[in-house]
Design a protein around this motif. Structure first.
Motif, PDB file in Angstrom:
ATOM      1  N   CYS A 271      -4.815 -20.815 -10.491  1.00 32.31           N
ATOM      2  CA  CYS A 271      -6.119 -20.621 -11.143  1.00 32.31           C
ATOM      3  C   CYS A 271      -6.779 -21.946 -11.555  1.00 32.31           C
ATOM      4  CB  CYS A 271      -5.976 -19.730 -12.382  1.00 32.31           C
ATOM      5  SG  CYS A 271      -5.094 -18.216 -12.021  1.00 32.31           S
ATOM      6  N   VAL A 273      -7.178 -24.648  -9.976  1.00 30.28           N
ATOM      7  CA  VAL A 273      -8.003 -25.269  -8.939  1.00 30.28           C
ATOM      8  C   VAL A 273      -8.778 -24.212  -8.143  1.00 30.28           C
ATOM      9  CG1 VAL A 273      -6.602 -27.348  -8.616  1.00 30.28           C
ATOM     10  CG2 VAL A 273      -5.981 -25.280  -7.387  1.00 30.28           C
ATOM     11  N   CYS A 274      -8.893 -23.012  -8.695  1.00 28.23           N
ATOM     12  CA  CYS A 274      -9.527 -21.911  -7.948  1.00 28.23           C
ATOM     13  C   CYS A 274     -11.055 -21.996  -8.019  1.00 28.23           C
ATOM     14  CB  CYS A 274      -9.045 -20.583  -8.520  1.00 28.23           C
ATOM     15  SG  CYS A 274      -9.743 -19.197  -7.641  1.00 28.23           S
ATOM     16  N   HIS A 275     -11.719 -21.867  -6.855  1.00 28.94           N
ATOM     17  CA  HIS A 275     -13.187 -21.960  -6.782  1.00 28.94           C
ATOM     18  C   HIS A 275     -13.889 -20.721  -7.331  1.00 28.94           C
ATOM     19  CE1 HIS A 275     -12.979 -25.655  -4.617  1.00 28.94           C
ATOM     20  NE2 HIS A 275     -12.151 -25.130  -3.744  1.00 28.94           N
ATOM     21  N   VAL A 276     -13.150 -19.601  -7.377  1.00 26.67           N
ATOM     22  CA  VAL A 276     -13.791 -18.362  -7.855  1.00 26.67           C
ATOM     23  C   VAL A 276     -13.247 -17.945  -9.228  1.00 26.67           C
ATOM     24  CG1 VAL A 276     -14.443 -17.445  -5.580  1.00 26.67           C
ATOM     25  CG2 VAL A 276     -12.142 -17.027  -6.438  1.00 26.67           C
ATOM     26  N   PHE A 277     -12.790 -18.955  -9.949  1.00 25.46           N
ATOM     27  CA  PHE A 277     -12.202 -18.688 -11.275  1.00 25.46           C
ATOM     28  C   PHE A 277     -13.166 -17.911 -12.187  1.00 25.46           C
ATOM     29  CE2 PHE A 277     -11.474 -20.085 -15.682  1.00 25.46           C
ATOM     30  CZ  PHE A 277     -10.140 -19.717 -15.835  1.00 25.46           C
ATOM     31  N   LYS A 278     -14.477 -18.287 -12.130  1.00 27.11           N
ATOM     32  CA  LYS A 278     -15.462 -17.687 -13.034  1.00 27.11           C
ATOM     33  C   LYS A 278     -15.683 -16.209 -12.731  1.00 27.11           C
ATOM     34  CE  LYS A 278     -18.207 -21.743 -14.114  1.00 27.11           C
ATOM     35  NZ  LYS A 278     -19.307 -22.505 -13.593  1.00 27.11           N
ATOM     36  N   ASP A 279     -15.518 -15.841 -11.434  1.00 27.16           N
ATOM     37  CA  ASP A 279     -15.769 -14.451 -11.032  1.00 27.16           C
ATOM     38  C   ASP A 279     -14.518 -13.574 -11.087  1.00 27.16           C
ATOM     39  OD1 ASP A 279     -18.413 -15.201 -10.331  1.00 27.16           O
ATOM     40  OD2 ASP A 279     -17.623 -16.056  -8.473  1.00 27.16           O
ATOM     41  N   CYS A 280     -13.414 -14.175 -11.482  1.00 30.42           N
ATOM     42  CA  CYS A 280     -12.143 -13.441 -11.461  1.00 30.42           C
ATOM     43  C   CYS A 280     -11.895 -12.775 -12.810  1.00 30.42           C
ATOM     44  CB  CYS A 280     -11.011 -14.419 -11.135  1.00 30.42           C
ATOM     45  SG  CYS A 280      -9.411 -13.639 -11.070  1.00 30.42           S
ATOM     46  N   CYS A 291      -4.935 -10.795  -6.274  1.00 33.18           N
ATOM     47  CA  CYS A 291      -4.972 -12.180  -5.763  1.00 33.18           C
ATOM     48  C   CYS A 291      -3.668 -12.574  -5.049  1.00 33.18           C
ATOM     49  CB  CYS A 291      -5.234 -13.124  -6.937  1.00 33.18           C
ATOM     50  SG  CYS A 291      -5.114 -14.840  -6.441  1.00 33.18           S
ATOM     51  N   TYR A 293      -2.857 -15.569  -4.049  1.00 39.36           N
ATOM     52  CA  TYR A 293      -2.335 -16.845  -4.549  1.00 39.36           C
ATOM     53  C   TYR A 293      -1.484 -16.620  -5.807  1.00 39.36           C
ATOM     54  CZ  TYR A 293      -5.987 -18.366  -1.442  1.00 39.36           C
ATOM     55  OH  TYR A 293      -6.776 -18.531  -0.337  1.00 39.36           O
TER      56      TYR A 293
END
Ligand code: SF4
Length: 300
Positions: A271, A273-280, A291, A293
Protein backbone atom coordinates in the motif's frame (compact mmCIF):
# COMPACT_ATOMS: atom_id res chain seq x y z
CA UNK A 1 70.76 -22.45 -27.88
CA UNK A 2 71.87 -18.99 -29.10
CA UNK A 3 69.65 -15.99 -28.30
CA UNK A 4 68.73 -15.63 -31.97
CA UNK A 5 67.65 -19.30 -32.21
CA UNK A 6 65.74 -19.00 -28.95
CA UNK A 7 63.78 -16.01 -30.30
CA UNK A 8 62.95 -17.70 -33.62
CA UNK A 9 61.86 -20.83 -31.70
CA UNK A 10 59.61 -18.72 -29.43
CA UNK A 11 58.22 -16.89 -32.49
CA UNK A 12 57.26 -20.21 -34.11
CA UNK A 13 55.60 -21.42 -30.89
CA UNK A 14 53.68 -18.13 -30.51
CA UNK A 15 52.50 -18.30 -34.14
CA UNK A 16 51.42 -21.93 -33.63
CA UNK A 17 49.50 -20.97 -30.48
CA UNK A 18 47.71 -18.21 -32.43
CA UNK A 19 46.92 -20.60 -35.29
CA UNK A 20 45.24 -22.92 -32.74
CA UNK A 21 43.03 -20.04 -31.53
CA UNK A 22 41.47 -18.41 -34.62
CA UNK A 23 39.39 -16.12 -32.38
CA UNK A 24 42.51 -14.59 -30.85
CA UNK A 25 44.76 -15.29 -27.90
CA UNK A 26 45.64 -13.08 -24.93
CA UNK A 27 49.04 -12.28 -23.39
CA UNK A 28 48.17 -14.41 -20.38
CA UNK A 29 47.26 -17.45 -22.49
CA UNK A 30 50.47 -17.15 -24.50
CA UNK A 31 52.57 -16.95 -21.32
CA UNK A 32 50.74 -19.99 -19.92
CA UNK A 33 51.22 -21.91 -23.20
CA UNK A 34 54.98 -21.21 -23.18
CA UNK A 35 56.03 -21.17 -19.49
CA UNK A 36 59.75 -20.72 -20.32
CA UNK A 37 59.02 -17.38 -22.05
CA UNK A 38 59.30 -14.12 -20.09
CA UNK A 39 56.89 -11.19 -20.49
CA UNK A 40 59.70 -9.07 -22.01
CA UNK A 41 60.40 -11.75 -24.65
CA UNK A 42 56.70 -12.01 -25.49
CA UNK A 43 56.37 -8.23 -25.90
CA UNK A 44 59.42 -8.10 -28.16
CA UNK A 45 58.17 -10.93 -30.41
CA UNK A 46 54.63 -9.51 -30.57
CA UNK A 47 56.02 -6.11 -31.59
CA UNK A 48 58.08 -7.79 -34.31
CA UNK A 49 55.05 -9.72 -35.64
CA UNK A 50 52.94 -6.53 -35.62
CA UNK A 51 55.62 -4.55 -37.48
CA UNK A 52 55.81 -7.37 -40.07
CA UNK A 53 52.02 -7.14 -40.46
CA UNK A 54 51.67 -10.83 -39.57
CA UNK A 55 49.27 -10.41 -36.66
CA UNK A 56 46.54 -7.99 -35.66
CA UNK A 57 45.35 -6.77 -32.27
CA UNK A 58 41.68 -7.01 -31.41
CA UNK A 59 39.79 -6.05 -28.27
CA UNK A 60 37.74 -8.79 -26.64
CA UNK A 61 35.83 -7.60 -23.59
CA UNK A 62 38.28 -5.64 -21.48
CA UNK A 63 41.39 -7.39 -22.81
CA UNK A 64 43.45 -7.34 -25.99
CA UNK A 65 43.91 -10.48 -28.06
CA UNK A 66 46.31 -11.27 -30.91
CA UNK A 67 45.26 -13.02 -34.07
CA UNK A 68 47.11 -14.16 -37.18
CA UNK A 69 46.15 -12.04 -40.16
CA UNK A 70 43.92 -13.64 -42.73
CA UNK A 71 46.40 -13.74 -45.61
CA UNK A 72 43.73 -15.04 -48.01
CA UNK A 73 41.56 -11.95 -47.57
CA UNK A 74 44.55 -9.62 -48.18
CA UNK A 75 45.52 -11.49 -51.36
CA UNK A 76 41.98 -11.30 -52.70
CA UNK A 77 41.96 -7.57 -52.28
CA UNK A 78 45.48 -6.93 -53.62
CA UNK A 79 44.24 -7.75 -57.12
CA UNK A 80 41.92 -4.68 -57.12
CA UNK A 81 42.75 -1.03 -57.78
CA UNK A 82 44.95 1.12 -55.54
CA UNK A 83 42.16 3.16 -53.94
CA UNK A 84 40.11 0.09 -53.11
CA UNK A 85 43.17 -1.49 -51.58
CA UNK A 86 43.81 1.68 -49.54
CA UNK A 87 40.29 1.62 -48.07
CA UNK A 88 40.50 -2.13 -47.41
CA UNK A 89 43.78 -1.72 -45.51
CA UNK A 90 42.32 1.12 -43.42
CA UNK A 91 39.34 -1.11 -42.54
CA UNK A 92 41.72 -3.97 -41.72
CA UNK A 93 43.78 -1.70 -39.42
CA UNK A 94 40.65 -0.77 -37.47
CA UNK A 95 40.34 -4.40 -36.27
CA UNK A 96 37.11 -5.46 -34.63
CA UNK A 97 36.38 -1.94 -33.34
CA UNK A 98 35.54 -0.97 -36.92
CA UNK A 99 35.86 2.36 -38.65
CA UNK A 100 33.18 4.77 -39.89
CA UNK A 101 33.04 5.93 -43.52
CA UNK A 102 33.64 9.49 -42.25
CA UNK A 103 36.92 8.46 -40.59
CA UNK A 104 37.89 6.55 -43.76
CA UNK A 105 37.43 9.74 -45.76
CA UNK A 106 40.13 11.47 -43.68
CA UNK A 107 42.49 8.50 -43.31
CA UNK A 108 42.39 7.63 -47.04
CA UNK A 109 42.08 11.23 -48.25
CA UNK A 110 39.37 10.32 -50.76
CA UNK A 111 35.99 12.01 -51.46
CA UNK A 112 33.05 10.67 -49.41
CA UNK A 113 31.15 9.54 -52.52
CA UNK A 114 34.13 7.44 -53.66
CA UNK A 115 34.56 5.93 -50.16
CA UNK A 116 30.87 4.94 -50.14
CA UNK A 117 31.19 3.35 -53.59
CA UNK A 118 34.34 1.39 -52.62
CA UNK A 119 32.79 0.23 -49.34
CA UNK A 120 29.73 -1.06 -51.23
CA UNK A 121 32.04 -2.95 -53.64
CA UNK A 122 34.04 -4.52 -50.78
CA UNK A 123 30.79 -5.46 -49.00
CA UNK A 124 29.54 -7.08 -52.22
CA UNK A 125 32.75 -9.17 -52.41
CA UNK A 126 32.21 -10.18 -48.76
CA UNK A 127 35.64 -8.81 -47.81
CA UNK A 128 34.19 -6.37 -45.28
CA UNK A 129 30.89 -5.92 -43.45
CA UNK A 130 28.93 -3.05 -41.97
CA UNK A 131 28.00 -3.32 -38.28
CA UNK A 132 25.63 -0.96 -36.44
CA UNK A 133 26.95 -0.22 -32.96
CA UNK A 134 24.80 0.22 -29.84
CA UNK A 135 25.23 3.98 -30.30
CA UNK A 136 23.60 3.51 -33.76
CA UNK A 137 26.83 4.36 -35.54
CA UNK A 138 27.68 2.39 -38.71
CA UNK A 139 31.22 1.00 -38.76
CA UNK A 140 33.07 -1.25 -41.19
CA UNK A 141 35.35 -4.20 -40.37
CA UNK A 142 36.74 -7.31 -42.07
CA UNK A 143 34.00 -9.77 -42.98
CA UNK A 144 35.22 -12.64 -40.74
CA UNK A 145 35.76 -10.57 -37.60
CA UNK A 146 33.54 -10.72 -34.56
CA UNK A 147 32.66 -7.15 -33.48
CA UNK A 148 34.19 -6.03 -30.17
CA UNK A 149 32.08 -5.48 -27.06
CA UNK A 150 32.44 -1.71 -27.51
CA UNK A 151 30.41 -2.14 -30.73
CA UNK A 152 27.85 -4.77 -29.76
CA UNK A 153 27.56 -3.73 -26.13
CA UNK A 154 28.57 -7.28 -25.16
CA UNK A 155 26.64 -10.44 -24.35
CA UNK A 156 23.81 -8.51 -22.74
CA UNK A 157 22.75 -6.77 -25.93
CA UNK A 158 20.61 -8.21 -28.68
CA UNK A 159 21.06 -5.85 -31.62
CA UNK A 160 20.66 -2.47 -29.96
CA UNK A 161 18.38 -3.72 -27.19
CA UNK A 162 19.66 -4.31 -23.66
CA UNK A 163 18.48 -7.76 -22.50
CA UNK A 164 17.32 -6.68 -19.04
CA UNK A 165 15.27 -9.85 -18.38
CA UNK A 166 18.26 -12.06 -19.17
CA UNK A 167 20.46 -9.97 -16.85
CA UNK A 168 17.81 -10.23 -14.09
CA UNK A 169 17.79 -14.04 -14.40
CA UNK A 170 21.60 -14.14 -14.28
CA UNK A 171 21.68 -11.82 -11.23
CA UNK A 172 19.13 -13.98 -9.43
CA UNK A 173 21.03 -17.21 -10.16
CA UNK A 174 24.39 -15.71 -9.10
CA UNK A 175 22.85 -14.40 -5.86
CA UNK A 176 21.10 -17.71 -5.14
CA UNK A 177 24.34 -19.63 -5.68
CA UNK A 178 26.25 -17.37 -3.29
CA UNK A 179 23.42 -17.52 -0.75
CA UNK A 180 23.57 -21.35 -0.81
CA UNK A 181 27.33 -21.14 -0.40
CA UNK A 182 26.91 -18.83 2.60
CA UNK A 183 24.45 -21.27 4.24
CA UNK A 184 26.98 -24.12 3.83
CA UNK A 185 29.81 -21.90 5.18
CA UNK A 186 27.78 -20.95 8.27
CA UNK A 187 27.81 -24.58 9.37
CA UNK A 188 31.56 -24.32 10.01
CA UNK A 189 32.51 -23.55 13.61
CA UNK A 190 35.75 -21.63 13.07
CA UNK A 191 34.91 -17.98 12.16
CA UNK A 192 37.92 -17.60 9.83
CA UNK A 193 37.11 -20.79 7.91
CA UNK A 194 33.47 -19.64 7.87
CA UNK A 195 34.46 -16.32 6.30
CA UNK A 196 36.81 -17.87 3.75
CA UNK A 197 34.28 -20.53 2.73
CA UNK A 198 31.55 -17.90 2.23
CA UNK A 199 33.48 -16.46 -0.78
CA UNK A 200 33.40 -17.88 -4.29
CA UNK A 201 35.60 -16.78 -7.17
CA UNK A 202 34.05 -15.26 -10.29
CA UNK A 203 35.56 -18.20 -12.20
CA UNK A 204 33.63 -20.72 -10.04
CA UNK A 205 30.43 -18.69 -10.35
CA UNK A 206 30.90 -18.51 -14.12
CA UNK A 207 31.35 -22.32 -14.35
CA UNK A 208 28.17 -22.82 -12.27
CA UNK A 209 26.10 -20.38 -14.36
CA UNK A 210 27.30 -21.87 -17.68
CA UNK A 211 26.41 -25.31 -16.28
CA UNK A 212 22.80 -24.18 -15.76
CA UNK A 213 22.53 -23.66 -19.55
CA UNK A 214 20.38 -20.55 -19.14
CA UNK A 215 22.39 -18.71 -21.77
CA UNK A 216 22.53 -19.63 -25.46
CA UNK A 217 26.13 -18.38 -25.60
CA UNK A 218 29.01 -19.37 -23.35
CA UNK A 219 29.36 -16.59 -20.75
CA UNK A 220 32.83 -15.33 -19.94
CA UNK A 221 34.18 -14.55 -16.47
CA UNK A 222 34.03 -10.86 -17.47
CA UNK A 223 30.30 -11.15 -18.29
CA UNK A 224 29.64 -12.71 -14.87
CA UNK A 225 31.76 -10.07 -13.12
CA UNK A 226 29.63 -7.35 -14.77
CA UNK A 227 26.52 -8.93 -13.23
CA UNK A 228 28.25 -9.38 -9.86
CA UNK A 229 29.42 -5.74 -9.82
CA UNK A 230 25.78 -4.63 -10.26
CA UNK A 231 24.83 -6.78 -7.25
CA UNK A 232 27.55 -5.02 -5.24
CA UNK A 233 25.95 -1.64 -6.08
CA UNK A 234 22.62 -3.12 -4.89
CA UNK A 235 24.42 -3.87 -1.57
CA UNK A 236 23.68 -7.57 -1.97
CA UNK A 237 27.26 -8.75 -2.43
CA UNK A 238 30.74 -7.80 -1.31
CA UNK A 239 34.01 -8.37 -3.12
CA UNK A 240 37.49 -9.35 -2.04
CA UNK A 241 40.60 -9.61 -4.22
CA UNK A 242 43.22 -12.28 -3.57
CA UNK A 243 46.96 -11.54 -3.56
CA UNK A 244 48.56 -11.41 -6.99
CA UNK A 245 50.83 -14.47 -7.34
CA UNK A 246 52.91 -15.35 -10.43
CA UNK A 247 51.27 -18.80 -10.58
CA UNK A 248 47.60 -17.79 -10.25
CA UNK A 249 47.49 -14.02 -10.65
CA UNK A 250 44.81 -12.30 -8.55
CA UNK A 251 41.24 -13.53 -8.29
CA UNK A 252 38.01 -11.69 -7.59
CA UNK A 253 35.97 -13.32 -4.83
CA UNK A 254 32.35 -12.56 -3.99
CA UNK A 255 30.00 -13.33 -1.11
CA UNK A 256 26.57 -12.35 0.11
CA UNK A 257 26.57 -9.36 2.48
CA UNK A 258 24.75 -9.05 5.73
CA UNK A 259 22.09 -6.30 5.32
CA UNK A 260 22.79 -3.27 7.51
CA UNK A 261 19.13 -3.03 8.50
CA UNK A 262 16.70 -5.88 8.17
CA UNK A 263 13.53 -4.72 6.45
CA UNK A 264 10.50 -5.25 8.68
CA UNK A 265 7.36 -6.75 7.17
CA UNK A 266 5.52 -3.41 7.31
CA UNK A 267 8.14 -1.81 5.03
CA UNK A 268 7.36 -4.40 2.36
CA UNK A 269 3.59 -3.66 2.50
CA UNK A 270 2.35 -2.85 -1.04
CA UNK A 271 0.00 0.00 0.00
CA UNK A 272 2.93 2.38 0.67
CA UNK A 273 3.74 2.59 -3.05
CA UNK A 274 0.25 1.90 -4.45
CA UNK A 275 -1.03 4.31 -7.15
CA UNK A 276 -4.67 3.67 -6.28
CA UNK A 277 -4.27 4.02 -2.54
CA UNK A 278 -6.79 6.91 -2.39
CA UNK A 279 -9.50 4.87 -4.15
CA UNK A 280 -8.98 1.75 -2.07
CA UNK A 281 -11.51 1.11 0.68
CA UNK A 282 -13.50 -1.69 2.22
CA UNK A 283 -16.44 -2.71 -0.02
CA UNK A 284 -15.24 -0.56 -2.95
CA UNK A 285 -14.27 -1.61 -6.51
CA UNK A 286 -10.68 -1.41 -5.29
CA UNK A 287 -10.53 -3.03 -1.93
CA UNK A 288 -7.93 -4.70 0.34
CA UNK A 289 -10.07 -7.86 0.40
CA UNK A 290 -9.80 -8.31 -3.40
CA UNK A 291 -6.25 -6.91 -3.84
CA UNK A 292 -3.78 -9.42 -5.28
CA UNK A 293 -0.78 -7.47 -3.96
CA UNK A 294 -2.19 -7.54 -0.45
CA UNK A 295 -2.88 -11.29 -0.79
CA UNK A 296 0.70 -11.93 -1.90
CA UNK A 297 2.08 -9.83 0.97
CA UNK A 298 -0.03 -11.69 3.56
CA UNK A 299 1.13 -15.01 2.17
CA UNK A 300 4.80 -13.97 2.24
S1 SF4 B 1 -4.82 -2.95 -0.60
FE1 SF4 B 1 -3.99 -3.17 -2.63
S2 SF4 B 1 -5.14 -1.73 -3.89
FE2 SF4 B 1 -5.46 -1.20 -1.74
S3 SF4 B 1 -3.90 0.36 -1.35
FE3 SF4 B 1 -3.08 -1.61 -0.71
S4 SF4 B 1 -1.99 -2.28 -2.52
FE4 SF4 B 1 -3.29 -0.69 -3.22
Amino acid sequence: MSEENLFSDLEVRITEAMARCPKGVSNKTLLEAIPSMSTAQLVEILNKLISQDKIQILSKGKQLVYMLKDQKATKKCSSTDVEENLVFQAVERAGNNGVSSKDLKFSCNLPQAQITKILKGLEGKKLIKCVVSTSKKKVFMLFDLEPSHSITGGTFYSGQEFESEFVDVLSEQCYRYLLQNKTVAEKLTDPISQRNASFKSSKDICTYINGLKISKVQLSVQDIETVLEALIYDAKLEKSITMNTPAKGSENLYRVTKPLVSSVGLMRMPCGVCHVFKDCHKGGIISPSTCVYMKEWLEF
